[in-house]
Design a protein around this motif. Structure first.
Motif, PDB file in Angstrom:
ATOM      1  N   ARG A  16       0.838  -1.207   0.000  1.00 35.17           N
ATOM      2  CA  ARG A  16       0.000   0.000   0.000  1.00 35.17           C
ATOM      3  C   ARG A  16       0.871   1.255   0.000  1.00 35.17           C
ATOM      4  N   ALA A  17       1.945   1.162   0.752  1.00 30.49           N
ATOM      5  CA  ALA A  17       2.841   2.332   0.804  1.00 30.49           C
ATOM      6  C   ALA A  17       3.483   2.579  -0.558  1.00 30.49           C
ATOM      7  N   LEU A  18       3.827   1.501  -1.208  1.00 30.94           N
ATOM      8  CA  LEU A  18       4.496   1.653  -2.501  1.00 30.94           C
ATOM      9  C   LEU A  18       3.532   2.010  -3.619  1.00 30.94           C
ATOM     10  N   LEU A  19       2.282   1.747  -3.396  1.00 31.55           N
ATOM     11  CA  LEU A  19       1.303   2.040  -4.438  1.00 31.55           C
ATOM     12  C   LEU A  19       0.741   3.454  -4.348  1.00 31.55           C
ATOM     13  N   VAL A  20       1.148   4.178  -3.357  1.00 34.41           N
ATOM     14  CA  VAL A  20       0.682   5.567  -3.248  1.00 34.41           C
ATOM     15  C   VAL A  20       1.038   6.304  -4.532  1.00 34.41           C
ATOM     16  N   PRO A  21       0.066   6.903  -5.178  1.00 36.04           N
ATOM     17  CA  PRO A  21       0.370   7.550  -6.454  1.00 36.04           C
ATOM     18  C   PRO A  21       1.152   8.847  -6.268  1.00 36.04           C
ATOM     19  N   VAL A  22       2.109   9.005  -7.137  1.00 32.29           N
ATOM     20  CA  VAL A  22       2.847  10.278  -7.172  1.00 32.29           C
ATOM     21  C   VAL A  22       2.841  10.782  -8.609  1.00 32.29           C
ATOM     22  N   ASP A  23       3.101  12.029  -8.751  1.00 32.82           N
ATOM     23  CA  ASP A  23       3.139  12.632 -10.081  1.00 32.82           C
ATOM     24  C   ASP A  23       4.088  11.846 -11.004  1.00 32.82           C
ATOM     25  N   ALA A  24       3.631  11.577 -12.199  1.00 35.40           N
ATOM     26  CA  ALA A  24       4.445  10.793 -13.144  1.00 35.40           C
ATOM     27  C   ALA A  24       5.478  11.643 -13.878  1.00 35.40           C
ATOM     28  N   LEU A 134      12.545   1.037 -16.972  1.00 36.98           N
ATOM     29  CA  LEU A 134      11.635   1.953 -17.669  1.00 36.98           C
ATOM     30  C   LEU A 134      10.619   1.185 -18.509  1.00 36.98           C
ATOM     31  N   ALA A 135      11.114   0.142 -19.172  1.00 42.48           N
ATOM     32  CA  ALA A 135      10.241  -0.619 -20.073  1.00 42.48           C
ATOM     33  C   ALA A 135       9.090  -1.268 -19.307  1.00 42.48           C
ATOM     34  N   LEU A 136       9.368  -1.618 -18.070  1.00 40.92           N
ATOM     35  CA  LEU A 136       8.317  -2.256 -17.269  1.00 40.92           C
ATOM     36  C   LEU A 136       7.451  -1.238 -16.545  1.00 40.92           C
ATOM     37  N   SER A 137       7.910  -0.011 -16.510  1.00 36.26           N
ATOM     38  CA  SER A 137       7.195   1.021 -15.751  1.00 36.26           C
ATOM     39  C   SER A 137       6.212   1.768 -16.660  1.00 36.26           C
ATOM     40  N   PRO A 138       5.301   2.498 -16.047  1.00 37.16           N
ATOM     41  CA  PRO A 138       4.362   3.300 -16.860  1.00 37.16           C
ATOM     42  C   PRO A 138       4.966   4.653 -17.198  1.00 37.16           C
ATOM     43  N   ALA A 139       6.095   4.638 -17.899  1.00 42.06           N
ATOM     44  CA  ALA A 139       6.829   5.880 -18.112  1.00 42.06           C
ATOM     45  C   ALA A 139       6.277   6.729 -19.251  1.00 42.06           C
ATOM     46  N   ALA A 140       5.242   6.232 -19.926  1.00 41.64           N
ATOM     47  CA  ALA A 140       4.713   7.004 -21.057  1.00 41.64           C
ATOM     48  C   ALA A 140       3.372   7.642 -20.735  1.00 41.64           C
ATOM     49  N   ARG A 141       3.044   7.687 -19.448  1.00 41.90           N
ATOM     50  CA  ARG A 141       1.744   8.244 -19.105  1.00 41.90           C
ATOM     51  C   ARG A 141       1.673   9.744 -19.377  1.00 41.90           C
ATOM     52  N   LEU A 142       2.796  10.371 -19.250  1.00 37.10           N
ATOM     53  CA  LEU A 142       2.835  11.825 -19.461  1.00 37.10           C
ATOM     54  C   LEU A 142       3.810  12.159 -20.578  1.00 37.10           C
ATOM     55  N   TRP A 143       3.523  13.223 -21.238  1.00 32.97           N
ATOM     56  CA  TRP A 143       4.452  13.796 -22.210  1.00 32.97           C
ATOM     57  C   TRP A 143       4.946  12.750 -23.212  1.00 32.97           C
ATOM     58  N   SER A 144       3.993  12.012 -23.684  1.00 36.07           N
ATOM     59  CA  SER A 144       4.369  11.009 -24.678  1.00 36.07           C
ATOM     60  C   SER A 144       3.436  11.102 -25.867  1.00 36.07           C
ATOM     61  N   GLY A 158      -5.802   9.032 -19.350  1.00 28.17           N
ATOM     62  CA  GLY A 158      -5.245   7.929 -18.572  1.00 28.17           C
ATOM     63  C   GLY A 158      -4.705   8.433 -17.247  1.00 28.17           C
ATOM     64  N   HIS A 159      -3.990   7.543 -16.610  1.00 28.92           N
ATOM     65  CA  HIS A 159      -3.375   7.914 -15.333  1.00 28.92           C
ATOM     66  C   HIS A 159      -2.331   9.002 -15.553  1.00 28.92           C
ATOM     67  N   THR A 160      -2.264   9.874 -14.616  1.00 26.40           N
ATOM     68  CA  THR A 160      -1.208  10.899 -14.676  1.00 26.40           C
ATOM     69  C   THR A 160      -0.236  10.725 -13.524  1.00 26.40           C
ATOM     70  N   SER A 161      -0.395   9.627 -12.853  1.00 19.99           N
ATOM     71  CA  SER A 161       0.506   9.362 -11.732  1.00 19.99           C
ATOM     72  C   SER A 161       1.081   7.969 -11.887  1.00 19.99           C
ATOM     73  N   VAL A 162       2.078   7.736 -11.073  1.00 14.30           N
ATOM     74  CA  VAL A 162       2.643   6.378 -11.022  1.00 14.30           C
ATOM     75  C   VAL A 162       2.781   5.993  -9.560  1.00 14.30           C
TER      76      VAL A 162
END
Lengths: 484, 490
Positions: A16-24, A134-144, A158-162
């Motif tokens: 739960r702690a790790l899933l806290v959304p932060v700005d992507a 990066l490839a496994l992360s949602p790194a394209a949610r913003l500015w892509s 879509g999501h704007t956080s990770v």
């Protein structure tokens, strides 16, 4: 242990702690920065002829244990691969077909590294790790372009956080590099004798202003200590809010200096870019906003102000229930961290000086801590006649491969076995292959590296301690004086 | 410091720093020759077999071997020396072995300030730095000046060789042939010292060659391209005579320069080295012996003249007007960094490792399984062993200093200044050991297995120190190995 953790409530809390959304924004900035740097890196390989020199020209390639089946592609395909990786770097930076681009890039970088052990560099390895993450992360949610195209097609924003876990994972990875690079310097050669820094500074005495300073007694040792303290503590200073900006400024200066003094290519740029993960997740927006205010031309939304054009993380919340997929990812992340922690420490299992015997050297962030070189000559004896030949490694290797091999016992062993195969195929066998290998470490006089009485052709490599590697030097290195 | 007598301005195009201090190679004798063109030129050449300078005016009549000096009989002219010749050449008289030993001894100061170089009196000033204080720029300066000094010596010998070949072509006398052969040996002995100075325009520019990829122009190969050598390429020029119309650039490097002269002066067979089905071999076989001999001599004269011209070109490239290499090297301005310039200089030393130990000695000694050597060095002349000695002298010039006994600035001074005097000492001791053994080495074709073995292992002590400790990633002065600087590191 993993299963216990899986069942434990701790895992739930941790997840739960790790899933806290932060700005992507931070992740997108990292994606863009790393993509650009890797595109430049691939372009350098093509422009400088390294594709040929490192992968096409050599007749023999040193293999990683368990990866003997990896072979280089034919020359045109090898060049094509680097062009493809350049393209993938660009598309990754643009966020176009991001997942595919990043996976192609990660797989390509990994393949390229596995072709030949002698091309191993810590920063290539780091680049591959970061691109895999990066490839496994949602790194394209913003500015892509992917996100933009999605919006053009009318898809819901879509999501704007990770998840915060991604931020921690990248911070862990970068912090680990610095910390282990620092711990590798916690030895007498570096801290008491400023070696090999004295040797390297000796070749930089022509630099304006700085050069003559290097010849002053005390300067090399001061720089050694500064490097050690920087590496071991910079992750801490970057993690603390109060010191972060100053630490980052220091980091930029540090890497600018290393770029100036040492031939370390893209490493300083990669590290400066990667160290940005220590800033607050929304740092790119804050930076742009500040720049925009200065320029007075743009109006960019702040992280806390949602906008349809530049969405932020405020929509997302921690899910009420942590599913098995999330738990699995957390466990996977933990396993990754454990492996990354364990790899640099594996040398402890072998004892002795890792800079000498090299068991535990790779993948352990021992960056620029040894000036080690020598000469290897294979003494081949035909069993039938007793005839002896001195076989130079140059017969099989390029100059760069030979240089790398001379200080790495497992590579010497690989070539010895290849020499036996080659001469047997030529009808000269059976032959014994011994080696006359001497190595100099950190300015010391050279000493014998490999037991000359062992027939290397009969040995095989593994994870066990190599008893055919002779003990390293125990005395201090000489006092090298950088001269003008 | 041995200083040459300054009797004339420097070479064409050489600036004061390069030419006036180093290369006043204009000979005393040729000045006299130029001033009195009606004088029999032979009277103006001097040759000594005892290493003692003789005044041209006092050179007595014939004699050989034991005679300290001998006047050449037969007309020897200063062909091709037009205007800036530097040879003050002597006539024959020394036996091969004696001449070889004098060549090995390098230059010695003769009476009156001239320098006896082998059997030739030349006027090249040995550059020995005035101040012993070390700096990397001073080392580069010393090395560049030493290269110029050896070039100056070589030019003198090449000019004498040219004159000797022309003399032989004119007279076809056996003694003129011997003189030409002897002149070739003397020139080769000096050239073999220059082999250690493969940086700048002389050097091969390819990265793979590991010489000087920054400023190399590959000019060395036009003078001597070994191990690239093929008698068939010489034969092609002899019978095809492309050089007559298209000049020497029509000749491949494997068939020109000192190698071509060696085959033309020493090879006694009347066969062609080309495959019998080739046009060259057929044309070669169809030629009358006298015509073939005349063609060979034509080519020999063209090659000898070309060697002189190319050498002068290299010397000029050190001068400000032509390329200013000397200054660019001293300041390292022509290199990406000072360290790269030092690397290039260090790589020049590694000639004794690859070319000398592995190829020249390792092959006949049986230690080297294969090497890119198309023909053993100097096997027609049988002087491969002399080349080895000269290579070691060249090494000392660069490593210790350019003086006749290693005086001057060299890499050893750098090691001492950097706190690695022990390594400097060990390399010097290893050099002495290798030199002593190789000095005793008979011609390679006659050397026993044990003699070759001893020479190889003595040289290996030296080259191991170079490759283990002086050069490479373990170098205490951070000198890279040749061709190994390819990419990033961390």
């Amino acid at each position: 242990m993993i299963l216990n953790l899986w069942r434990a409530k701790n895992l739930e809390r941790l997840a739960r702690a790790l899933l806290v959304p932060v700005d992507a924004a931070w992740l997108s900035a990292l994606r863009i920065g790393l993509g650009v740097l890797l595109a430049i890196s691939m372009a350098r390989f093509l422009a400088y002829g390294w594709v040929d020199r490192l992968f096409v020209d050599p007749d023999f390639h040193f293999k990683y244990w368990g990866f003997h089946w990896i072979e280089p592609l034919p020359a045109p395909a090898m060049h094509g691969l680097f062009w493809l990786l350049l393209l993938a770097s660009v598309t990754m930076a643009l966020g176009l077909c991001f997942r595919l681009s990043a996976l192609v890039l990660a797989a390509g970088l990994t393949y390229v590294q596995l072709i030949d052990v002698s091309t191993y560099l810590n920063h290539y390895y780091l680049a591959a790790l970061l691109v895999w993450l990066l490839a496994l992360s949602p790194a394209a949610r913003l500015w892509s372009l992917d996100a933009w195209l999605g919006r053009q097609r009318g898809a819901a924003p879509g999501h704007t956080s990770v998840a915060r876990g991604w931020l921690y994972l990248f911070r862990f990875q970068i912090g680990l590099v610095y910390t282990f690079a620092g711990l590798a310097k916690a030895q007498s050669d570096w801290l008491l004798h400023a070696q090999p820094l004295r040797i390297w500074l000796g070749s930089c005495t022509d630099l304006p202003i700085l050069g003559p300073l290097f010849t002053l007694e005390g300067v090399p040792l001061s720089m050694s200590w500064a490097g050690f303290l920087f590496d071991t503590t910079i992750a801490l200073w970057l993690s603390l809010r109060r010191t972060r900006r100053w630490a980052f400024a220091l980091l930029v200066v540090f890497h600018a200096l290393t770029r100036l003094l040492l031939p370390i290519g893209m490493f300083p740029f990669i590290m400066v870019t990667a160290a940005s993960v220590f800033f607050l997740p929304g740092w790119p927006r804050a930076l742009v906003a500040r720049l925009a205010r200065r320029v007075g031309r743009f109006s960019v939304a702040r992280p806390t102000q949602p906008s349809t054009r530049v969405p932020t993380l405020v929509h997302e919340r921690v899910p009420a229930r942590v599913g098995w997929k999330a738990r699995g990812l957390v466990l996977l992340g933990l396993a990754y961290c454990l492996v990354q922690l364990g790899l640099p420490l594996r040398h402890l299992a072998y004892g002795g000086n890792v800079l000498w015997h090299e068991q535990g050297m790779r993948f352990s962030w021992r960056v620029m801590v040894r000036a080690k070189g020598g000469n290897t000559r294979f003494i081949v004896q035909q069993r039938r006649t007793g005839q002896t030949w001195h076989v130079s490694p140059r017969r099989y290797l390029t100059a760069m491969q030979e240089m790398e091999m001379s200080g790495q016992p497992d590579l010497i062993l690989q070539l010895a076995r290849h020499v036996r195969r080659d001469l047997t195929q030529k009808g000269l066998g059976p032959v014994d292959v011994r080696v006359d290998a001497r190595v100099a470490l950190n300015g010391r006089r050279s000493r014998r590296f490999i037991d000359p009485n062992r027939n290397l052709a009969e040995l095989s490599d593994g994870f066990g301690k190599r008893d055919w590697v002779l003990p390293g030097p125990s005395g201090p290195p000489p006092h090298t004086r950088p001269v003008l | 410091m041995i200083s040459g007598r300054q009797v004339s301005p420097g070479h064409d195009g050489l600036d004061s720093s390069a030419s006036s201090r180093l290369c006043r190679a204009t000979s005393v004798a040729l000045i006299a020759l130029a001033a009195c063109s009606t004088t029999d030129p032979v009277e103006n050449y001097r040759w000594t077999s005892s290493g003692r300078a003789e005044d041209a005016a006092t050179v007595g009549a014939g004699g050989s071997g034991g005679s300290p000096a001998a006047t050449v009989s037969g007309g020897l002219s200063a062909a091709g020396t037009g205007g800036s010749s530097s040879a003050a050449a002597g006539a024959a008289g020394a036996s091969g072995a004696e001449a070889g030993s004098t060549a090995d001894a390098g230059s010695t100061s003769g009476s009156g300030g001239d320098v006896i170089d082998g059997g030739l009196v030349v006027d090249c000033e040995v550059p020995v730095a005035a101040t012993p204080e070390f700096s990397k720029a001073r080392l580069r300066e010393a090395a560049a000046d030493c290269a110029l000094y050896h070039l100056c010596r070589f030019e003198a010998h090449a000019a004498y060789l040219e004159a000797s070949v022309a003399d032989y072509a004119a007279s076809l006398a056996p003694e003129a042939h011997e003189r030409a052969q002897q002149a070739w040996r003397e020139a080769m002995a000096v050239w073999q010292q220059l082999e250690l100075f493969q940086f700048g325009p002389l050097a091969n520019p390819s990265l793979a060659a590991g010489k000087d990829s920054f400023q190399g122009q590959g000019i060395r190969d036009k003078i001597y391209a070994w191990p690239i050598a093929a008698r068939c390429r010489v034969d092609e020029q002899v019978v095809g005579r492309a050089f007559v119309e298209r000049g020497m650039d029509s000749a491949l490097i494997s068939g020109r320069g000192l190698y071509a002269l060696e085959t033309l002066l020493y090879y006694e067979g009347d066969d062609s080295a080309c495959v019998s089905s080739t046009t060259t071999a057929k044309a070669y076989a169809a030629l009358e012996p006298a015509t073939l001999e005349a063609y060979k001599l034509d080519y020999a004269m063209a090659v000898a003249e070309d060697v002189v011209d190319v050498t002068r070109g290299v010397m000029k490239s050190f001068a400000p007007e032509e390329g200013n290499f000397r200054q660019q090297f001293v300041t390292a301005a022509a290199y990406p960094s000072e360290q790269e310039a030092m690397n290039v200089l260090g790589w020049a030393l590694s000639y004794v490792e690859k070319e000398v130990k592995d190829w020249k000695l390792g092959l006949p000694a049986g230690y080297t399984l294969n090497a890119p050597v198309s023909e053993p060095e100097a096997h027609y002349a049988g002087t491969g062993h002399e080349n080895l000695r000269a290579n070691l002298l060249g090494f000392r010039s660069l490593f210790q200093g350019c003086g006749p006994h290693g005086e001057g600035l060299g890499f050893d001074d750098w090691l001492v200044a950097a706190g690695h005097a022990e390594l400097a000492q060990d390399i010097s001791v290893a050099w002495t050991g290798a030199h002593a053994v190789i000095a005793e080495l008979p011609p390679l074709q006659r050397a026993s297995e044990a003699e070759l073995d001893r020479a190889y292992l003595a040289l290996k002590v030296l080259t191991d120190l170079l490759k283990n400790e002086l050069l490479g990633a373990g170098s205490p002065i951070n000198l890279d190995l040749p061709s190994s600087v390819e990419g990033d590191t961390d």
